[in-house]
Design a protein around this motif. Structure first.
Motif, PDB file in Angstrom:
ATOM      1  N   ALA A 109       4.855  -2.945  -7.615  1.00  0.00           N
ATOM      2  CA  ALA A 109       3.689  -2.811  -6.193  1.00  0.00           C
ATOM      3  C   ALA A 109       3.044  -3.675  -5.610  1.00  0.00           C
ATOM      4  O   ALA A 109       3.232  -4.183  -4.438  1.00  0.00           O
ATOM      5  CB  ALA A 109       3.745  -1.276  -5.856  1.00  0.00           C
ATOM      6  N   VAL A 110       2.248  -4.518  -6.727  1.00  0.00           N
ATOM      7  CA  VAL A 110       1.071  -4.876  -6.155  1.00  0.00           C
ATOM      8  C   VAL A 110       1.351  -6.201  -5.948  1.00  0.00           C
ATOM      9  O   VAL A 110       0.966  -7.227  -5.435  1.00  0.00           O
ATOM     10  CB  VAL A 110      -0.133  -5.089  -7.440  1.00  0.00           C
ATOM     11  CG1 VAL A 110      -0.550  -6.412  -6.601  1.00  0.00           C
ATOM     12  CG2 VAL A 110      -0.658  -3.260  -7.280  1.00  0.00           C
ATOM     13  N   THR A 111       2.598  -7.231  -6.807  1.00  0.00           N
ATOM     14  CA  THR A 111       2.706  -7.830  -7.267  1.00  0.00           C
ATOM     15  C   THR A 111       4.141  -8.378  -6.113  1.00  0.00           C
ATOM     16  O   THR A 111       4.582  -9.427  -5.480  1.00  0.00           O
ATOM     17  CB  THR A 111       3.525  -8.687  -8.208  1.00  0.00           C
ATOM     18  OG1 THR A 111       4.370  -8.212  -8.499  1.00  0.00           O
ATOM     19  CG2 THR A 111       2.530  -9.001  -9.657  1.00  0.00           C
ATOM     20  N   LEU A 112       4.757  -6.685  -5.555  1.00  0.00           N
ATOM     21  CA  LEU A 112       6.082  -7.175  -4.386  1.00  0.00           C
ATOM     22  C   LEU A 112       7.245  -8.517  -5.167  1.00  0.00           C
ATOM     23  O   LEU A 112       8.005  -9.363  -4.345  1.00  0.00           O
ATOM     24  CB  LEU A 112       5.748  -7.799  -3.290  1.00  0.00           C
ATOM     25  CG  LEU A 112       4.558  -6.900  -2.395  1.00  0.00           C
ATOM     26  CD1 LEU A 112       4.571  -7.086  -0.902  1.00  0.00           C
ATOM     27  CD2 LEU A 112       5.767  -5.801  -1.984  1.00  0.00           C
ATOM     28  N   ARG A 113       6.772  -8.382  -7.131  1.00  0.00           N
ATOM     29  CA  ARG A 113       8.709  -9.117  -7.295  1.00  0.00           C
ATOM     30  C   ARG A 113       9.535  -7.703  -8.196  1.00  0.00           C
ATOM     31  O   ARG A 113       9.088  -7.054  -8.230  1.00  0.00           O
ATOM     32  CB  ARG A 113       7.514  -9.535  -8.760  1.00  0.00           C
ATOM     33  CG  ARG A 113       6.837 -11.077  -7.610  1.00  0.00           C
ATOM     34  CD  ARG A 113       6.323 -11.226  -9.048  1.00  0.00           C
ATOM     35  NE  ARG A 113       5.765 -12.925  -8.614  1.00  0.00           N
ATOM     36  CZ  ARG A 113       6.861 -14.006  -9.031  1.00  0.00           C
ATOM     37  NH1 ARG A 113       7.670 -14.244  -9.291  1.00  0.00           N
ATOM     38  NH2 ARG A 113       5.360 -15.614  -7.998  1.00  0.00           N
ATOM     39  N   GLU A 114      10.670  -7.810  -8.018  1.00  0.00           N
ATOM     40  CA  GLU A 114      11.831  -6.895  -8.254  1.00  0.00           C
ATOM     41  C   GLU A 114      13.365  -8.521  -8.842  1.00  0.00           C
ATOM     42  O   GLU A 114      12.649  -9.656  -8.645  1.00  0.00           O
ATOM     43  CB  GLU A 114      12.511  -6.068  -7.219  1.00  0.00           C
ATOM     44  CG  GLU A 114      11.551  -5.740  -6.515  1.00  0.00           C
ATOM     45  CD  GLU A 114      10.913  -4.184  -6.519  1.00  0.00           C
ATOM     46  OE1 GLU A 114      10.882  -3.447  -7.555  1.00  0.00           O
ATOM     47  OE2 GLU A 114       9.063  -4.224  -5.937  1.00  0.00           O
ATOM     48  N   PHE A 115      13.281  -7.624  -9.586  1.00  0.00           N
ATOM     49  CA  PHE A 115      14.895  -8.394 -10.242  1.00  0.00           C
ATOM     50  C   PHE A 115      16.119  -7.477  -9.980  1.00  0.00           C
ATOM     51  O   PHE A 115      15.439  -5.921 -10.708  1.00  0.00           O
ATOM     52  CB  PHE A 115      14.401  -8.549 -11.520  1.00  0.00           C
ATOM     53  CG  PHE A 115      13.627  -7.801 -12.610  1.00  0.00           C
ATOM     54  CD1 PHE A 115      14.524  -7.288 -13.462  1.00  0.00           C
ATOM     55  CD2 PHE A 115      12.476  -6.991 -12.805  1.00  0.00           C
ATOM     56  CE1 PHE A 115      13.965  -6.457 -14.194  1.00  0.00           C
ATOM     57  CE2 PHE A 115      11.701  -5.988 -13.665  1.00  0.00           C
ATOM     58  CZ  PHE A 115      13.327  -6.110 -14.125  1.00  0.00           C
ATOM     59  N   VAL A 171       5.414   0.130 -12.193  1.00  0.00           N
ATOM     60  CA  VAL A 171       4.916   0.880 -11.214  1.00  0.00           C
ATOM     61  C   VAL A 171       4.481   0.041  -9.960  1.00  0.00           C
ATOM     62  O   VAL A 171       4.100  -0.396  -9.108  1.00  0.00           O
ATOM     63  CB  VAL A 171       5.420   2.215 -10.660  1.00  0.00           C
ATOM     64  CG1 VAL A 171       5.384   2.592  -9.200  1.00  0.00           C
ATOM     65  CG2 VAL A 171       6.209   2.942 -11.503  1.00  0.00           C
ATOM     66  N   VAL A 172       2.618   0.058 -10.539  1.00  0.00           N
ATOM     67  CA  VAL A 172       1.544  -0.703  -9.694  1.00  0.00           C
ATOM     68  C   VAL A 172       1.769  -2.345  -9.988  1.00  0.00           C
ATOM     69  O   VAL A 172       1.833  -2.786  -8.709  1.00  0.00           O
ATOM     70  CB  VAL A 172       0.863  -0.234 -10.913  1.00  0.00           C
ATOM     71  CG1 VAL A 172      -1.053  -0.761 -10.405  1.00  0.00           C
ATOM     72  CG2 VAL A 172       0.549   1.064 -10.650  1.00  0.00           C
ATOM     73  N   ILE A 173       2.045  -2.941 -11.827  1.00  0.00           N
ATOM     74  CA  ILE A 173       3.062  -4.108 -11.541  1.00  0.00           C
ATOM     75  C   ILE A 173       3.518  -4.680 -10.415  1.00  0.00           C
ATOM     76  O   ILE A 173       3.523  -5.659  -9.028  1.00  0.00           O
ATOM     77  CB  ILE A 173       2.528  -4.531 -12.513  1.00  0.00           C
ATOM     78  CG1 ILE A 173       1.630  -4.313 -13.697  1.00  0.00           C
ATOM     79  CG2 ILE A 173       3.377  -5.659 -12.383  1.00  0.00           C
ATOM     80  CD1 ILE A 173       2.176  -4.267 -14.878  1.00  0.00           C
ATOM     81  N   LEU A 197       3.952  -6.598 -20.389  1.00  0.00           N
ATOM     82  CA  LEU A 197       5.201  -6.150 -19.431  1.00  0.00           C
ATOM     83  C   LEU A 197       4.464  -6.430 -18.059  1.00  0.00           C
ATOM     84  O   LEU A 197       5.560  -7.049 -17.121  1.00  0.00           O
ATOM     85  CB  LEU A 197       4.421  -4.892 -19.519  1.00  0.00           C
ATOM     86  CG  LEU A 197       5.231  -3.985 -17.829  1.00  0.00           C
ATOM     87  CD1 LEU A 197       6.790  -3.219 -18.464  1.00  0.00           C
ATOM     88  CD2 LEU A 197       4.474  -2.639 -17.855  1.00  0.00           C
ATOM     89  N   ALA A 198       3.458  -7.181 -17.780  1.00  0.00           N
ATOM     90  CA  ALA A 198       2.697  -8.145 -16.946  1.00  0.00           C
ATOM     91  C   ALA A 198       3.843  -9.539 -16.333  1.00  0.00           C
ATOM     92  O   ALA A 198       3.418 -10.001 -14.977  1.00  0.00           O
ATOM     93  CB  ALA A 198       1.260  -8.136 -16.449  1.00  0.00           C
ATOM     94  N   SER A 230       0.574  -1.134  -0.257  1.00  0.00           N
ATOM     95  CA  SER A 230      -0.310   0.111  -0.190  1.00  0.00           C
ATOM     96  C   SER A 230       0.782   1.399  -0.119  1.00  0.00           C
ATOM     97  O   SER A 230       0.465   2.047  -0.828  1.00  0.00           O
ATOM     98  CB  SER A 230      -0.932   0.066   1.707  1.00  0.00           C
ATOM     99  OG  SER A 230      -0.035   0.072   2.266  1.00  0.00           O
ATOM    100  N   ALA A 231       2.140   1.523   0.616  1.00  0.00           N
ATOM    101  CA  ALA A 231       3.114   2.077   1.142  1.00  0.00           C
ATOM    102  C   ALA A 231       3.691   2.768  -0.358  1.00  0.00           C
ATOM    103  O   ALA A 231       3.222   4.511  -0.931  1.00  0.00           O
ATOM    104  CB  ALA A 231       3.868   1.829   1.176  1.00  0.00           C
ATOM    105  N   GLN A 232       4.009   2.116  -1.296  1.00  0.00           N
ATOM    106  CA  GLN A 232       4.268   2.004  -2.621  1.00  0.00           C
ATOM    107  C   GLN A 232       2.855   2.676  -3.966  1.00  0.00           C
ATOM    108  O   GLN A 232       3.023   3.379  -4.748  1.00  0.00           O
ATOM    109  CB  GLN A 232       4.393   1.186  -3.325  1.00  0.00           C
ATOM    110  CG  GLN A 232       5.995   0.255  -3.159  1.00  0.00           C
ATOM    111  CD  GLN A 232       6.586  -0.894  -3.284  1.00  0.00           C
ATOM    112  OE1 GLN A 232       7.186  -1.018  -4.396  1.00  0.00           O
ATOM    113  NE2 GLN A 232       6.753  -1.887  -2.577  1.00  0.00           N
ATOM    114  N   ILE A 233       1.634   1.605  -3.356  1.00  0.00           N
ATOM    115  CA  ILE A 233       0.920   2.363  -4.330  1.00  0.00           C
ATOM    116  C   ILE A 233       0.568   3.774  -4.177  1.00  0.00           C
ATOM    117  O   ILE A 233       0.104   4.612  -4.865  1.00  0.00           O
ATOM    118  CB  ILE A 233      -0.487   2.011  -4.270  1.00  0.00           C
ATOM    119  CG1 ILE A 233      -0.603   0.015  -4.244  1.00  0.00           C
ATOM    120  CG2 ILE A 233      -1.919   2.130  -4.776  1.00  0.00           C
ATOM    121  CD1 ILE A 233      -0.149  -0.060  -6.344  1.00  0.00           C
TER     122      ILE A 233
END
Length: 580
Positions: free
Chosen positions: A252-258, A248-250, A557-558, A144-147
């Motif tokens: 943030a929602v998935t909490l996936r990074e690379f 950014v939304v994707i 992208l998603a 929620s903070a990122q959103i």
């Protein structure tokens, strides 16, 4: 000796050019004649601007010298180089004055300055800070903070500088508490600064964008167009802007990074934040948008002035467009809008016929008066102080006006030299139709990355891209796609560049080490840019409907984020993760 060598070089250059001179037709087209006369040398002015932009990192100097080069070339007569230089300078002054004397251009510059004044008043009255604080209270989890940070960035749509300096200081304590890395916060700030300001219908960017679009069509292909209408049509094709916002939304929602960002997020989740980050303070630049000391921030101090700007802009577009149509000679259109004044097609026609330079300046001026009145009524400032704050807000945007004047001048020189006609002649059959928008996007990215400015890149490329696209395909939708490629390519390069002002301000606002911000962000930006080209501009250039292209690009992208990215949740329990 150096002077003599320089003179010899110039004389050789003149003689080379003279050997290709032909007899002009008495009433022939000047641009076409010059394209034949100068040949390859017609690309010298924009080339000088591009090369100097790389070397000096100063777009003002680059545009100025590029324009001067073209003016001198136009004055070359015989072997008198000194005559050409003197008259070239005088010609430059004349072109600059003609640019600012044009009512449309003057209106664009004035609305940019007036909007800058409104933004400064809103910030100083604490309106922007109040909205940011209210939103920050809703951030309870990393997701929620990122959103919320993303939404706040969208909300501060009117200026990229304001975005960087407002969102960071407000959200930093929240993201620190929830163990979100400073690098990720800086990325969210940067991804919602220029990308959203470049899309917004009312912002400090729109004046530059529609000014360059109008000039590109007039000087490039000799067509009078509704520049604001063209601007609106480019929005769905601003693939990078839209996709980076979706990215950014994707994530943030998935909490996936690379990539490097994932390592930064793992380190933050494990509480391994660098000591220098904890001690980082926002620099003096942020004080420019800090509220006046001793006042109580109120959301209404932002809602009322910005709301006034938006409402009066809509009213102004309708009134101005209606007046233009009724005063014209298109009887069928007049009858159509009178019979159904609120129909969608009527509103579209009315807005398309409105003079954006006048309307936006009018609405910005009314919003300025409202903001000043609010400041005085609430006893935040006296009248003289409020006006001083309003004027102070214009100072940071004077550079925009200078860039516009130089870009307009360069555009007029390029037109008279026949640069576009020459390029069209040699490239229109050499570049495949489906690749031109992508090439423009990539070229804009490179120039913007090297110079750190999207504004200057747009000014250099726009007068070349529009005629080139038109020569390959006169279909307006294709020209619009290529126009959008200039705007988005410039923003992508600016987004990645370590010397970009918004990149620097995003690092500062987030309290993040600047190199760490650049190092983690660039991979995400390039990732989105690749999808922009492959699933955005290439399919669009092939003629595939935008309502198919855009959803597919977002979907790809998603999926790519889900496949490539790895979850950050519960990372504390995984002792084997590399946090280096």
């Amino acid at each position: 000796m150096k002077t003599k060598g320089f003179k010899l070089f110039l004389m050789t250059l003149i003689m080379t050019l003279m050997t290709s001179t032909i007899v002009f037709a008495a009433d022939g087209d000047i641009a076409q004649s010059n394209a034949i006369k100068f040949g390859l040398w017609t690309i010298l002015p924009p080339l000088v601007a591009i090369i100097l932009a790389f070397i000096t990192k100063n777009v003002i100097v680059s545009l100025f010298l590029g324009t001067i080069t073209g003016c001198v070339m136009l004055q070359l007569q015989g072997n008198n180089i000194f005559f050409a230089i003197i008259n070239g300078f005088l010609t430059f002054v004349e072109r600059a004055l003609d640019s600012i004397a044009d009512p449309w251009n003057a209106g664009i510059v004035l609305q940019v300055l007036a909007i800058g004044g409104v933004i400064n008043l809103v910030a100083k009255m604490g309106g922007a800070k109040a909205i940011a604080e209210a939103l920050a209270k809703r951030a309870k989890t990393p997701r929620s903070a990122q959103i919320v940070a993303w939404f706040l960035g969208i909300l501060v749509f009117f200026d990229d500088y304001a975005n960087s300096l407002i969102v960071g200081p407000i959200m930093r304590p929240v993201t620190d508490k929830l163990k979100i890395s400073r690098e990720k916060l800086a990325f969210i700030i940067d991804a919602t600064a220029a990308p959203i300001a470049g899309l917004a219908v009312i912002s400090t960017w729109i004046g530059l964008e529609i000014g360059l679009i109008k000039d590109g069509f007039i000087n490039g292909i000799g067509e009078q167009v509704d520049a604001f209408g063209i601007f609106l049509q480019t929005i769905p094709y601003r693939f990078y802007n839209i996709l980076i916002l979706a990215f950014v939304v994707i994530t943030a929602v998935t909490l996936r990074e690379f990539g490097p960002m994932r390592k930064a997020e793992i380190r933050a989740r494990n509480g391994k934040v660098k000591k220098e980050e904890l001690d980082t303070k926002v620099g003096n630049e942020s004080s420019d948008l800090e509220p006046k000391k001793g006042i109580k921030p109120s959301v209404w101090n932002a809602i009322v002035p910005i709301g006034t700007l938006i409402v009066f802009a809509l009213i102004g577009f309708y009134h101005n467009g209606w007046t233009a149509i009724v005063g014209g000679d298109d009887l069928s259109l007049i009858e159509s809008i009178k019979s159904s004044p609120m129909a969608f097609n009527s509103i579209q026609q009315i807005f398309s016929n409105a003079d954006a330079s006048i309307v936006l300046f009018q609405s910005a001026l009314i919003a300025s008066i409202v903001a000043i009145a609010m400041a005085v009524f609430k006893k935040i400032y006296k009248v003289s102080e409020a006006i001083e704050v309003w004027i102070d807000g214009m100072k940071g945007l004077i550079i925009t006006g200078v860039i516009l004047i130089l870009a307009w001048s360069l555009s007029s020189v390029i037109k008279d030299l026949g640069t576009a006609k020459y390029l069209v002649g040699i490239l229109s059959s050499a570049i495949p139709k489906i690749l031109l928008p992508s090439i423009i996007f990539i070229l804009g990215s490179i120039i913007s990355f090297a110079t750190g400015t999207a504004y200057g890149t747009m000014g250099i490329l726009m007068p070349l891209a529009i005629p080139l696209a038109h020569s390959i395909s006169p279909d307006m939708s294709y020209v619009i796609i290529s126009t959008s490629a200039v705007l988005t390519g410039a923003i992508f390069g600016d987004h990645c560049s370590p010397i970009s002002d918004t990149t620097i301000l995003s690092s500062m606002g987030a309290g993040c080490n600047h190199i760490d911000h650049v190092r983690t962000q660039i991979w995400y930006s390039i990732f989105v840019a690749v999808i922009t080209v492959v699933f955005g501009y290439i399919p669009a250039a092939m003629g595939i409907n935008i309502f198919i292209v855009l959803p597919v690009a977002i979907g790809v992208l998603a999926i790519a984020v889900y496949v490539i990215g790895k979850p950050i949740e519960n990372i504390e329990s995984n002792k084997n993760e590399n946090v280096a």
